[in-house]
Scaffold this active site. Structure first.
Site, PDB file in Angstrom:
ATOM      1  N   LEU A  63       0.813  -1.213   0.000  1.00 37.00           N
ATOM      2  CA  LEU A  63       0.000   0.000   0.000  1.00 37.00           C
ATOM      3  C   LEU A  63       0.845   1.259   0.000  1.00 37.00           C
ATOM      4  O   LEU A  63       0.467   2.261  -0.602  1.00 37.00           O
ATOM      5  CB  LEU A  63      -0.918   0.026   1.234  1.00 37.00           C
ATOM      6  CG  LEU A  63      -1.968  -1.083   1.329  1.00 37.00           C
ATOM      7  CD1 LEU A  63      -2.788  -0.918   2.598  1.00 37.00           C
ATOM      8  CD2 LEU A  63      -2.879  -1.074   0.113  1.00 37.00           C
ATOM      9  N   SER A  69       9.055   2.505   7.682  1.00 38.83           N
ATOM     10  CA  SER A  69       8.129   1.375   7.633  1.00 38.83           C
ATOM     11  C   SER A  69       7.515   1.257   6.248  1.00 38.83           C
ATOM     12  O   SER A  69       7.637   2.151   5.414  1.00 38.83           O
ATOM     13  CB  SER A  69       7.021   1.550   8.677  1.00 38.83           C
ATOM     14  OG  SER A  69       6.271   2.720   8.399  1.00 38.83           O
ATOM     15  N   TYR A 140      -8.191  -1.753   7.772  1.00 35.74           N
ATOM     16  CA  TYR A 140      -8.003  -1.322   6.380  1.00 35.74           C
ATOM     17  C   TYR A 140      -9.305  -0.750   5.847  1.00 35.74           C
ATOM     18  O   TYR A 140     -10.354  -1.382   5.925  1.00 35.74           O
ATOM     19  CB  TYR A 140      -7.564  -2.489   5.496  1.00 35.74           C
ATOM     20  CG  TYR A 140      -7.623  -2.155   4.020  1.00 35.74           C
ATOM     21  CD1 TYR A 140      -6.692  -1.300   3.451  1.00 35.74           C
ATOM     22  CD2 TYR A 140      -8.637  -2.672   3.211  1.00 35.74           C
ATOM     23  CE1 TYR A 140      -6.759  -0.971   2.099  1.00 35.74           C
ATOM     24  CE2 TYR A 140      -8.708  -2.352   1.861  1.00 35.74           C
ATOM     25  CZ  TYR A 140      -7.763  -1.502   1.316  1.00 35.74           C
ATOM     26  OH  TYR A 140      -7.836  -1.169  -0.022  1.00 35.74           O
ATOM     27  N   ASP A 184       1.774  14.303  15.294  1.00 37.22           N
ATOM     28  CA  ASP A 184       2.120  14.280  13.867  1.00 37.22           C
ATOM     29  C   ASP A 184       0.855  14.356  13.013  1.00 37.22           C
ATOM     30  O   ASP A 184       0.669  13.592  12.069  1.00 37.22           O
ATOM     31  CB  ASP A 184       2.921  13.022  13.532  1.00 37.22           C
ATOM     32  CG  ASP A 184       3.692  13.162  12.208  1.00 37.22           C
ATOM     33  OD1 ASP A 184       3.847  14.303  11.733  1.00 37.22           O
ATOM     34  OD2 ASP A 184       4.115  12.138  11.644  1.00 37.22           O
ATOM     35  N   ASN A 189      -1.561  11.757   7.307  1.00 36.14           N
ATOM     36  CA  ASN A 189      -2.018  10.912   8.405  1.00 36.14           C
ATOM     37  C   ASN A 189      -3.511  11.058   8.666  1.00 36.14           C
ATOM     38  O   ASN A 189      -3.996  10.668   9.728  1.00 36.14           O
ATOM     39  CB  ASN A 189      -1.225  11.228   9.677  1.00 36.14           C
ATOM     40  CG  ASN A 189       0.198  10.720   9.599  1.00 36.14           C
ATOM     41  OD1 ASN A 189       0.506   9.837   8.800  1.00 36.14           O
ATOM     42  ND2 ASN A 189       1.081  11.280  10.409  1.00 36.14           N
ATOM     43  N   ASP A 206      -1.641   6.638  12.136  1.00 39.05           N
ATOM     44  CA  ASP A 206      -0.211   6.779  12.407  1.00 39.05           C
ATOM     45  C   ASP A 206       0.060   7.409  13.764  1.00 39.05           C
ATOM     46  O   ASP A 206       0.281   8.616  13.887  1.00 39.05           O
ATOM     47  CB  ASP A 206       0.473   7.587  11.307  1.00 39.05           C
ATOM     48  CG  ASP A 206       1.984   7.344  11.308  1.00 39.05           C
ATOM     49  OD1 ASP A 206       2.515   6.887  12.338  1.00 39.05           O
ATOM     50  OD2 ASP A 206       2.613   7.602  10.270  1.00 39.05           O
TER      51      ASP A 206
END
Length: 482
Positions: A63, A69, A140, A184, A189, A206
């Site tokens: 994705l 990561s 997801y 963040d 995000n 995130d």
């Protein structure tokens, strides 16, 4: 050929003098072609370097990828659902600081597995501390990040920005009540599904940079993405929820204007602006922006935390009010209506035991009905296919032409037939007629089945309370009849 964007939840974090590397939202542009290959029995080429499995999960495709990561779409064959797996990259050999930061970021999110359950926060189902490449198993949801709507040629309508901002504010307020600061908040995000008829989904993701006031483990300071960081976050000061509020305001500003509130090619110049400059007025950057929106975002971007809105509730209320009164031009003031409904439910005794998350589920899952005087809510002999909770007005219950009860806000009607243990008993035993124009929230078994287990449990408790009150009233009536 149409693109098939997906939510990319790759983490990217930085230290005091560097910004976080923005997570890249990956797309799969040839989804329809891939489906054609499958229908014809051809073999679609495997993506190079794509693992077949991660733990017990079968990997479908990549994705997205960031500095620390990468994220994969995978299938949980046990739970029969698709999930997003965020796997930490191994740090380069000898990079002890990088290895330490990766471990801290993973631990921060791993601590939250199963804790945050809010309709506008991505859920973390599991955390697996693999010694080489630990990974998180997350919710997801197909869609995209807000990054694509931050450019002048892809801006969203103002009413959709209001809706997105309100839902983000409610989500971050929920996060703050758990003692957490995201640190963040940025377009990459915030995951969203936007359709021509409106915003379908908004989720904060995130939490690798999260600061947990209740955690005893060592936490990394001075993290975030520079363009959205508050002055106190740059300084490494002690933070509270107003740091995230500043960041969300910077995101909303960019969604409106197509540029961030502060912009410079060099980090030193950008930091100077964050410390000393005032953001340009939105009134000069986009037509139709109301003064209230410009004033609220400028307040939320104040240099000193004490000059910003006092908390998330204050900001969410003020921001949601933009959807009323014609400012901004809003063809769907749904966010204001949802907020009004939420406050109405909070005032009803029926929902006393419900938390914010459960109440928002009721707002979105229940069927809201407006009933005029004389309308029939239930007729004697009707099958008990659901129940209704009275939010406003009054419903009178008649049996054989005699008024047996007068039900008002916070009462439920139809629940006795709905709860009956067998089909032959699952029939309405009386007529329920609207005496004063009413607003009710109706639920069917199918609607209840779509609720989270926690919310269904709250309904079970509320049902018990209703039954106890009905039994007590019947006992009192019997006692006075002697």
């Amino acid at each position: 050929m149409s693109a098939d964007p997906v939510f990319a939840t790759a983490t990217a974090t930085a230290t005091a003098t560097a910004t976080a590397t923005a997570a890249t939202a990956a797309t799969t542009p040839f989804a329809s072609l891939a489906q054609k290959f499958v229908r014809l029995g051809w073999c679609w080429p495997v993506e190079p370097g794509l693992p077949k499995r991660i733990g017990r999960y079968r990997v479908i495709r990549r994705l997205g990828a960031g500095a620390t990561s990468e994220v994969f779409l995978a299938e949980d064959e046990c739970g029969q659902r698709q999930v997003a797996i965020k796997r930490v990259r191994e740090a380069p050999v000898g990079d002890r600081l990088g290895q330490h930061h990766r471990a801290c970021f993973f631990a921060a999110e791993a601590d939250l597995a199963g804790q945050l359950q809010h309709p506008n926060v991505v859920r973390i189902f599991d955390a697996v501390a693999d010694p080489h490449q630990p990974y998180l198993v997350m919710e997801y949801v197909p869609g995209d990040t807000l990054q694509r709507h931050c450019l002048p040629n892809a801006l969203l309508p103002l009413d959709q920005i209001v809706e997105i901002g309100a839902k983000c504010a409610m989500a971050l307020g929920y996060v703050a009540r758990h003692g957490l600061i995201h640190r963040d908040v940025k377009p990459a995000n915030i995951l969203t599904t936007v359709r021509p008829d409106g915003v379908r989904d908004v989720k904060i993701t995130d939490f690798g940079s999260v600061f947990d006031h209740h955690s005893e483990r060592t936490q990394v300071f001075r993290v975030g993405s520079l363009a959205y960081m508050s002055p106190e976050q740059l300084d490494g000061c002690t933070l509270d929820a107003r740091a995230d509020l500043y960041s969300l305001a910077a995101v909303l500003y960019q969604l409106v204007a197509g540029r961030p509130p502060f912009d410079a090619s060099q980090q030193i110049a950008l930091m100077h602006q964050i410390y000393h400059a005032e953001p340009p007025s939105l009134l000069l950057q986009r037509s139709g922006v109301p003064q209230r929106m410009d004033a609220l975002l400028r307040q939320a971007l104040a240099k000193r935390p004490g000059d910003r809105p006092v908390d998330w509730d204050a900001f969410a209320t003020a921001w949601s009010q933009l959807a009323t009164g014609g400012a901004p031009p809003c063809s769907r003031p749904q966010v204001a209506l949802d907020l009004e409904r939420f406050k109405l439910l909070r005032s009803l005794t029926y929902f006393e035991g419900f938390g914010d998350v459960e109440l928002w589920e009721v707002v979105h899952r229940g069927q809201w009905l407006r009933l005029d005087h004389g309308a029939t809510v239930y007729r004697r002999g009707d099958p008990g296919r659901g129940f209704q909770i009275i939010a406003r007005g009054r419903v009178d219950v008649y049996r054989n032409g005699q008024c047996m009860a007068q039900l008002g806000p916070g009462d439920s009607v139809g629940e006795m037939a709905y709860l009956a243990p067998s089909p032959d008993l699952r029939l309405q035993r009386a007529d329920a007629i609207v005496a004063v124009p009413a607003t009710t929230i109706a639920f069917t078994p199918e609607a209840l089945g779509r609720l989270s287990p926690a919310t269904r449990q709250r309904f079970d408790t509320a049902f018990i309370g209703v039954l106890v009150r009905r039994l007590h009233a019947a006992h009192e009536a019997l006692a006075h009849s002697w």
